[in-house]
Design a protein around this motif. Structure first.
Motif, short mmCIF file in Angstrom:
data_model
loop_
_atom_site.label_atom_id
_atom_site.label_comp_id
_atom_site.label_asym_id
_atom_site.label_seq_id
_atom_site.Cartn_x
_atom_site.Cartn_y
_atom_site.Cartn_z
N ALA A 258 43.33 25.40 40.37
CA ALA A 258 44.30 26.49 40.29
C ALA A 258 43.86 27.56 39.29
O ALA A 258 44.13 28.75 39.49
CB ALA A 258 45.67 25.94 39.90
N ILE A 259 43.19 27.18 38.21
CA ILE A 259 42.85 28.15 37.17
C ILE A 259 41.78 29.13 37.64
O ILE A 259 41.97 30.35 37.56
CB ILE A 259 42.42 27.41 35.89
N PRO A 260 40.63 28.69 38.18
CA PRO A 260 39.67 29.69 38.70
C PRO A 260 40.23 30.50 39.86
O PRO A 260 39.89 31.68 40.02
CB PRO A 260 38.46 28.84 39.11
N LEU A 261 41.08 29.89 40.69
CA LEU A 261 41.69 30.65 41.78
C LEU A 261 42.60 31.74 41.23
O LEU A 261 42.62 32.87 41.75
CB LEU A 261 42.50 29.71 42.68
N GLY A 262 43.35 31.43 40.18
CA GLY A 262 44.21 32.44 39.57
C GLY A 262 43.41 33.61 39.01
O GLY A 262 43.80 34.77 39.15
N ILE A 263 42.29 33.31 38.36
CA ILE A 263 41.44 34.37 37.82
C ILE A 263 40.90 35.25 38.95
O ILE A 263 40.87 36.49 38.83
CB ILE A 263 40.28 33.75 37.01
N SER A 264 40.50 34.65 40.06
CA SER A 264 39.96 35.42 41.18
C SER A 264 41.04 36.29 41.82
O SER A 264 40.77 37.43 42.22
CB SER A 264 39.37 34.46 42.22
N ALA B 39 28.97 39.55 37.16
CA ALA B 39 27.60 39.26 37.57
C ALA B 39 27.51 38.67 38.97
O ALA B 39 26.42 38.34 39.43
CB ALA B 39 26.93 38.30 36.57
N VAL B 40 28.65 38.53 39.67
CA VAL B 40 28.63 37.95 41.01
C VAL B 40 29.36 38.88 41.97
O VAL B 40 30.22 39.66 41.55
CB VAL B 40 29.28 36.54 41.05
N PRO B 41 29.05 38.82 43.26
CA PRO B 41 29.79 39.63 44.24
C PRO B 41 31.26 39.25 44.29
O PRO B 41 31.64 38.11 43.97
CB PRO B 41 29.09 39.29 45.57
N ALA B 42 32.11 40.22 44.71
CA ALA B 42 33.55 39.98 44.75
C ALA B 42 33.90 38.79 45.63
O ALA B 42 34.83 38.04 45.34
CB ALA B 42 34.27 41.23 45.25
N GLY B 43 33.15 38.58 46.71
CA GLY B 43 33.46 37.50 47.63
C GLY B 43 33.07 36.12 47.13
O GLY B 43 33.32 35.12 47.78
N GLU B 44 32.44 36.02 45.94
CA GLU B 44 32.03 34.73 45.40
C GLU B 44 32.73 34.40 44.10
O GLU B 44 32.38 33.44 43.43
CB GLU B 44 30.51 34.72 45.18
N THR B 45 33.75 35.18 43.71
CA THR B 45 34.37 34.96 42.41
C THR B 45 35.08 33.62 42.33
O THR B 45 35.10 32.99 41.27
CB THR B 45 35.36 36.09 42.09
N GLY B 46 35.70 33.18 43.43
CA GLY B 46 36.40 31.90 43.40
C GLY B 46 35.46 30.75 43.11
O GLY B 46 35.70 29.93 42.21
#
Length: 785
Positions: free
Chosen positions: A133-139, A404-411
């Motif tokens: 849930a935490i990395p998903l929330g950041i994304s 440093a990563v593309p928007a589609g890979e933030t999760g």
């Protein structure tokens, strides 16, 4: 317009603009709800800590078996975090966040109704699935929030793991001491249910997706490797660090993770993009995260024990379980309060400075802890100071990752970063546990950790923070590309895809002058953006402004970075997450879409788009002007509102297909390395697929070598590329081989200037309608003439 490849001197920019797609309006409680989700997950993870000593009796088992109640959550969370991050990128982050919270509720209820060890371990493993849930929330925050609000929001979300742990510990101790222990799990289930309801009411679904197949082999391989790594870390003290089981699992983890890495590198859509993960900024941030996680968790292990030991030992402080939790709680409060401050540090000085500052505070706190452990007030000071340091450090990590990563890979990327913190926490638990277990004093026949054990633990945690600081020192510094101050559009004159005539160039210069006038009258961009945006006008036939034209920004891999619509005067403005090459797409009903490749640095980029008559086409092939197939070309379809509806990659024959698109109007954009992008509008009626066969004109490149007297390659020579107007459109600092290169050039006449000794200038022509593949320009620099 001419473009240059990203050079050695350009690094990912500051956290102030880690942004993403142009944000929608979200409710005022959006950030609070996502932070609450993170705190709920953290509370779930720590609620059994007050029960650790009583678990064998409560579950009718041995201490070794009871430890699986904690180990199961750790292992399940380690596996679920990167997997859920990837699933969120593919199927929607809000949707997968709901799955994570549902697992929290299901796992909590499973634990609440049982006193059986096996069922309890299963329930705790299900709870561990909520750790994503935490990395998903950041994304989700990156996708939805404007840049000026993103920094503090990510800082709060990133710190929620520590906030929930510090605040939940005294609450869990109070409940465990005054009620039935099952109430803890009923409470966790209730908190999870509230979080689900709040997410449904407040959090929108992100439009940023990465359509692809889920990498099941990668998920299985990573899970197996992590289990073999974390099991001996957490159970090594029980099994024996030199036992065959412990050493065998460590060896198996190395073999499995190496094989997994080799497979991931050959997978088209891997679970974890190792090439992105290997980038200097991402790799070093993840390594530093291990050290921060180690340092953070060490204090959570040391202070409660020190507070609860009897005063008769001579160093214990004789506090109850509840009071010990309350004295540690300031750590969580400090992390919450410091979040806005850490965001300002990120925006002003960059996330690298923020991470280093946090690690300095952590190291100083542990250093002070070796001599400040005699009074309760000293413990409160230590816990507060550590909360400040961890809060600042935690806030920098997601900013460093997403820049440093593309928007589609933030999760997936943030999930991996959270996993690194968990590995650090697991290692901390094992190391500190061994130290305190082996440095003991007999008290009433019971071995208790002695003063030397606590001081050694403080020293080891301090060393971990110092190691993290040394790693952070190697992170790339913020770099501002040298662009003429009065020419923010130096690298982005408006260019028509079909023809770049003098009228377009002249109009671009006029627009640039207007933009400069606006800048003098007042700031166009909020300060946190640091000037990184694209703006201009969308014009139709006769230079009539087009209203509500869809503007979409994608990276060279086809991932959506931002979108907006033109206003009543045809003007638009879209934020750019990071410096580098991007593709700007403009479309409007009844008009032929436009696409332009832009090089964005730290200055605003002006690009006017002129949309002419409509066109047709879909599916088909991408080819060069010579008829050769363009394997690997990226094809992106965007809807009337500018949202990316689908993306595909051309096969070895240049053929591509975009299946499962609903009937409607789309803008189809084709892009390939070394070629100019091509865009066209398509009307799908639900009948036979419409075909698009596009020829992409090649871009050119200029390359060469800078040498000194005797033909020796010169390092650190500055080579600049100027267009026909004299504007700097690219810079390169040579390496040890003296080589330089500028890619993606679509203009005709340039000037290359090499400095470092006496400067040398060379004009170069790369071609007109059919640019040559490359031009070699070598320099010989000596002192004087």
């Amino acid at each position: 317009m001419p473009q240059s490849a990203p050079t050695r001197v350009e690094e990912p920019q500051s956290a102030a603009s880690p942004g993403s797609p142009l944000p929608r309006e979200v409710g005022g409680g959006f950030v609070a709800v996502l932070a609450f989700c993170g705190i709920a997950v953290s509370v779930m993870q720590t609620l059994v800590v007050p029960l650790v000593t009583d678990l064998p009796q409560l579950l009718h088992t041995t201490s070794s078996n009871a430890s699986w109640v904690i180990t199961a959550t750790l292992l399940a969370g380690a596996v679920a975090t990167p997997v859920m991050g990837r699933l969120g990128d593919m199927f929607g982050k809000r949707r997968i966040l709901m799955v994570a919270l549902a697992l929290l509720v299901i796992g909590s209820l499973t634990c609440a109704v049982t006193s059986d060890l096996v069922v309890m371990v299963v329930g705790r493993a299900i709870q561990g699935g909520a750790m994503g849930a935490i990395p998903l929330g950041i994304s989700i925050m990156r996708d939805e929030l404007p840049p000026q609000k993103l920094g503090s929001a990510m800082a709060l979300m990133s710190s929620s793991l520590g906030i929930g742990g510090a605040l939940g510990l005294p609450a869990a101790a109070f409940v465990a001491q005054h009620t039935n222990w099952h109430v803890l799990f009923y409470g966790a289930a209730g908190i999870g249910a509230v979080a689900i309801a709040l997410v449904l009411a407040v959090v929108p679904e992100s439009s940023v997706r990465t359509p692809s197949r889920f990498d099941f082999i990668g998920a299985i391989g990573l899970s197996a490797g992590l289990l073999c790594l974390l099991l001996p870390i957490t159970k090594g003290a029980d099994w024996g660090w030199a036992s065959g089981t412990t050493l065998g699992l460590f060896g198996a983890s190395v073999v499995i993770l190496v094989l997994w890495g080799l497979i991931e590198l050959r997978t088209t859509n891997p679970l974890v993009d190792l090439r992105t993960t290997a980038r200097r900024q991402v790799l070093l941030t993840n390594l530093a995260s291990i050290m921060v996680g180690f340092s953070f968790y060490a204090m959570s292990l040391i202070l409660p024990q020190l507070l609860q030991l009897p005063e008769a030992t001579g160093y214990g402080l004789g506090q109850s379980m509840v009071m010990a939790g309350l004295y540690v709680a300031p750590m969580g409060v400090a992390m919450m309060v410091v979040s806005p401050l850490s965001a300002r540090i990120n925006a002003a000085s960059g996330p690298k400075v923020s991470l280093m500052l946090g690690l300095v505070v952590i190291a100083a706190t542990y250093g002070a802890g070796t001599v400040m452990m005699d009074h309760v007030w000293q413990i409160v000071v230590l816990s507060t100071a550590l909360g400040v340091g961890v809060g600042i450090a935690y806030s920098a990590m997601p900013t460093l990752i997403i820049s440093a990563v593309p928007a589609g890979e933030t999760g997936a990327a943030n999930g991996l970063n959270t996993l690194m913190r968990s590995i650090g926490m697991s290692t901390s638990s094992a190391v500190v546990g061994v130290i305190l277990a082996h440095r003991t004093t007999s008290f009433g026949g019971v071995p208790l950790p002695n003063t030397d054990g606590f001081k050694t633990s403080f020293a080891v945690a301090c060393a971990a923070a110092v190691a993290g600081l040394l790693i952070a020192l190697l992170l790339p510094a913020r770099h501002r590309t040298a662009v003429a101050p009065g020419n923010p559009a130096a690298a982005s004159e408006p260019r028509d895809v079909s023809d770049a005539d003098e009228a377009d160039t002249k109009a671009g210069i006029e627009t640039q002058a207007e933009a400069e006038a606006e800048t003098e009258a007042g700031p166009v961009v909020p300060e946190p953006l640091t000037g990184r945006l694209v703006h201009g006008r969308v014009l139709g036939p006769g230079d009539v402004p087009l209203i509500d034209a869809a503007i979409t920004l994608i990276d060279t891999g086809g991932q959506q970075l931002g979108r907006t619509a033109s206003g009543d005067d045809g003007r638009y403005r879209v934020a750019v997450p990071d410096a580098g090459n991007v593709v700007l797409i403009g479309s409007a009903p009844g008009h032929r879409p436009q696409a332009a490749t832009l090089l964005v640095a730290d200055q605003p980029v002006v690009c006017d788009l002129r949309l002419t008559g409509g066109g047709t086409g879909l599916t088909g092939a991408a080819r060069t002007t010579g008829g050769e197939p363009l394997a690997g070309a990226t094809v992106t379809a965007t809807g009337p509102d500018g949202a990316v509806a689908g993306a595909a990659t051309a096969d070895e024959k240049g053929e591509f297909t975009l299946p499962e698109l609903a009937p409607g109007t789309y803008t189809v954009t084709l892009a390939a390395d070394g070629h100019r992008p091509h865009a066209t509008q398509v009307e799908l009626t639900g009948g036979e697929p419409v075909r698009v066969d596009a020829e992409l004109r090649p871009a050119a490149r200029v390359r060469g070598t800078v040498r000194g007297r005797g033909g020796r390659p010169l390092e650190d020579a500055r080579v600049s590329l100027l267009d026909s107007s004299g504007d700097v459109v690219g810079q390169f600092i040579t390496g040890e081989d003296g080589a330089f290169g500028f890619e993606g050039l679509t203009g005709e006449h340039y000037t290359v200037v090499a400095g470092g000794y006496a400067p040398s200038t060379r004009p170069v022509t790369v071609g007109g309608a059919e640019p040559a593949e490359a031009r070699d320009v070598d320099f010989l620099l000596t002192h004087g003439r």
